[in-house]
Design a protein around this motif. Sequence first.
Motif, PDB file in Angstrom:
ATOM      1  N   SER A   1     -69.800 -51.099 -39.614  1.00 48.23           N
ATOM      2  CA  SER A   1     -70.240 -49.819 -39.052  1.00 48.23           C
ATOM      3  C   SER A   1     -69.942 -49.761 -37.554  1.00 48.23           C
ATOM      4  O   SER A   1     -69.505 -48.733 -37.034  1.00 48.23           O
ATOM      5  N   ASN A   2     -70.173 -50.889 -36.864  1.00 51.64           N
ATOM      6  CA  ASN A   2     -69.845 -50.952 -35.434  1.00 51.64           C
ATOM      7  C   ASN A   2     -68.353 -50.725 -35.219  1.00 51.64           C
ATOM      8  O   ASN A   2     -67.944 -49.957 -34.334  1.00 51.64           O
ATOM      9  N   GLU A   3     -67.531 -51.401 -36.031  1.00 50.50           N
ATOM     10  CA  GLU A   3     -66.077 -51.273 -35.883  1.00 50.50           C
ATOM     11  C   GLU A   3     -65.597 -49.853 -36.166  1.00 50.50           C
ATOM     12  O   GLU A   3     -64.686 -49.349 -35.511  1.00 50.50           O
ATOM     13  N   LEU A   4     -66.200 -49.214 -37.176  1.00 51.16           N
ATOM     14  CA  LEU A   4     -65.832 -47.827 -37.478  1.00 51.16           C
ATOM     15  C   LEU A   4     -66.079 -46.929 -36.273  1.00 51.16           C
ATOM     16  O   LEU A   4     -65.242 -46.087 -35.921  1.00 51.16           O
ATOM     17  N   CYS A   5     -67.242 -47.119 -35.636  1.00 51.97           N
ATOM     18  CA  CYS A   5     -67.576 -46.309 -34.459  1.00 51.97           C
ATOM     19  C   CYS A   5     -66.627 -46.602 -33.303  1.00 51.97           C
ATOM     20  O   CYS A   5     -66.180 -45.676 -32.603  1.00 51.97           O
ATOM     21  N   GLU A   6     -66.315 -47.872 -33.104  1.00 52.43           N
ATOM     22  CA  GLU A   6     -65.393 -48.246 -32.021  1.00 52.43           C
ATOM     23  C   GLU A   6     -64.005 -47.657 -32.268  1.00 52.43           C
ATOM     24  O   GLU A   6     -63.353 -47.149 -31.345  1.00 52.43           O
ATOM     25  N   GLY A   7     -63.550 -47.716 -33.531  1.00 53.54           N
ATOM     26  CA  GLY A   7     -62.239 -47.152 -33.863  1.00 53.54           C
ATOM     27  C   GLY A   7     -62.190 -45.658 -33.648  1.00 53.54           C
ATOM     28  O   GLY A   7     -61.224 -45.123 -33.096  1.00 53.54           O
ATOM     29  N   GLN A   8     -63.249 -44.964 -34.048  1.00 48.36           N
ATOM     30  CA  GLN A   8     -63.297 -43.518 -33.852  1.00 48.36           C
ATOM     31  C   GLN A   8     -63.364 -43.172 -32.373  1.00 48.36           C
ATOM     32  O   GLN A   8     -62.758 -42.194 -31.920  1.00 48.36           O
ATOM     33  N   ALA A   9     -64.095 -43.976 -31.595  1.00 48.46           N
ATOM     34  CA  ALA A   9     -64.183 -43.730 -30.150  1.00 48.46           C
ATOM     35  C   ALA A   9     -62.810 -43.875 -29.488  1.00 48.46           C
ATOM     36  O   ALA A   9     -62.428 -43.058 -28.641  1.00 48.46           O
ATOM     37  N   ARG A  10     -62.064 -44.912 -29.912  1.00 47.21           N
ATOM     38  CA  ARG A  10     -60.705 -45.081 -29.379  1.00 47.21           C
ATOM     39  C   ARG A  10     -59.824 -43.886 -29.745  1.00 47.21           C
ATOM     40  O   ARG A  10     -59.040 -43.392 -28.924  1.00 47.21           O
ATOM     41  N   ASP A  11     -59.965 -43.417 -30.999  1.00 47.82           N
ATOM     42  CA  ASP A  11     -59.170 -42.274 -31.453  1.00 47.82           C
ATOM     43  C   ASP A  11     -59.482 -41.029 -30.631  1.00 47.82           C
ATOM     44  O   ASP A  11     -58.576 -40.266 -30.256  1.00 47.82           O
ATOM     45  N   LEU A  12     -60.758 -40.811 -30.348  1.00 47.48           N
ATOM     46  CA  LEU A  12     -61.141 -39.667 -29.520  1.00 47.48           C
ATOM     47  C   LEU A  12     -60.600 -39.806 -28.095  1.00 47.48           C
ATOM     48  O   LEU A  12     -60.182 -38.824 -27.483  1.00 47.48           O
ATOM     49  N   GLU A  13     -60.591 -41.030 -27.578  1.00 50.28           N
ATOM     50  CA  GLU A  13     -60.039 -41.272 -26.238  1.00 50.28           C
ATOM     51  C   GLU A  13     -58.554 -40.916 -26.189  1.00 50.28           C
ATOM     52  O   GLU A  13     -58.055 -40.443 -25.166  1.00 50.28           O
TER      53      GLU A  13
END
Length: 341
Positions: free
Chosen positions: A145-157
């Motif tokens: 779940s942490n990794e999913l959030c980190e991946g989505q945050a990178r995508d938004l960046e």
Amino acid sequence: MKFDPLFEALKEKIKIVDEVIFELIPEKEPKIIYDAARHYPLAGGKRIRPFIVLTSTEAVGGNPEKAVYAAAAVELLHNYSLVHDDIMDMDEKRRGRPTVHKVWGVNMAILAGDLLFSKVFEAVAKIPVEAEKVVKVLDVISKTSNELCEGQARDLEFENKETVTIDEYMKMISGKTGALIDASATIGGLIGTENNEYIQALSKYGRNVGIAFQIWDDVLDLIADEEKLGKPVGSDIRKGKKTIIVAHFLENASEEDKLKFFKVFGKYAGDVKGEGIIEEDIQEEVKKAIDLLKKYGSTDYAANLARKLIEEAKEALKALPESEARKHLELLADFIVEREY
């Protein structure tokens, strides 16, 4: 047909998992939130992640019946992430249906996603194995779940960056797509065996398959048959989506060709009806941008990388004993880079 045994196994296992998913999210009051939460599971989907959970358990000599709630948990986690991703990306369609937030509004969609997330832990609590294994599964779920959030945050960046490197893209997609398929294989292994070598092999398999899956999606967006793909070829270019293909192009193209590319990239993200822009003209411009990507071998680079990751995934599986289940995992890996949509 090469993939017939895989499709038969998928069909059989999906039926079992779906029964548990709808046991966990039944039709009940308040009707609005359960209808919203059931929207994506009812729409179908490939169900690759729960299939990997069950088949990984079987591949290490375990009983797949003990992994059904775990399989439901990863599919619920996947659907939770889709509901929230669609809100952030303002997408209007998913699996051929209007997105949850388009039907029920953003506030109810957030609640529906939260409900799906809570049901993940309800499912984990029902896994019929020793408490120590349940704790290990829970640890994998929480870290994923942490990794999913980190991946989505990178995508938004990425949306606010003019360029993205290949390394940046790979980190993003490892979290956004690779992590959950890694978790699916790892959890299946945890339920089926105590053999850490087998579990690590499944983890490597899952991570590589997950990353390859997204890279192949990027490739299909440029080369697939439009009818099979279900959307216009080059949709990622229209939206300005920074894929590994775009990253490779930007690292290798001349400044002149970059300027030509950016005249099209992301310029047709919205609805252009009523603006005097003809769809055929847009597609002609998009085709020119695709030709630029092909000129620098960027599409081939991505396709070859996806195939390399799949070969590494299958190589990792050689640590497991030969079995029909292992063969199904190998077939699934091949299917990822041979599918046409």
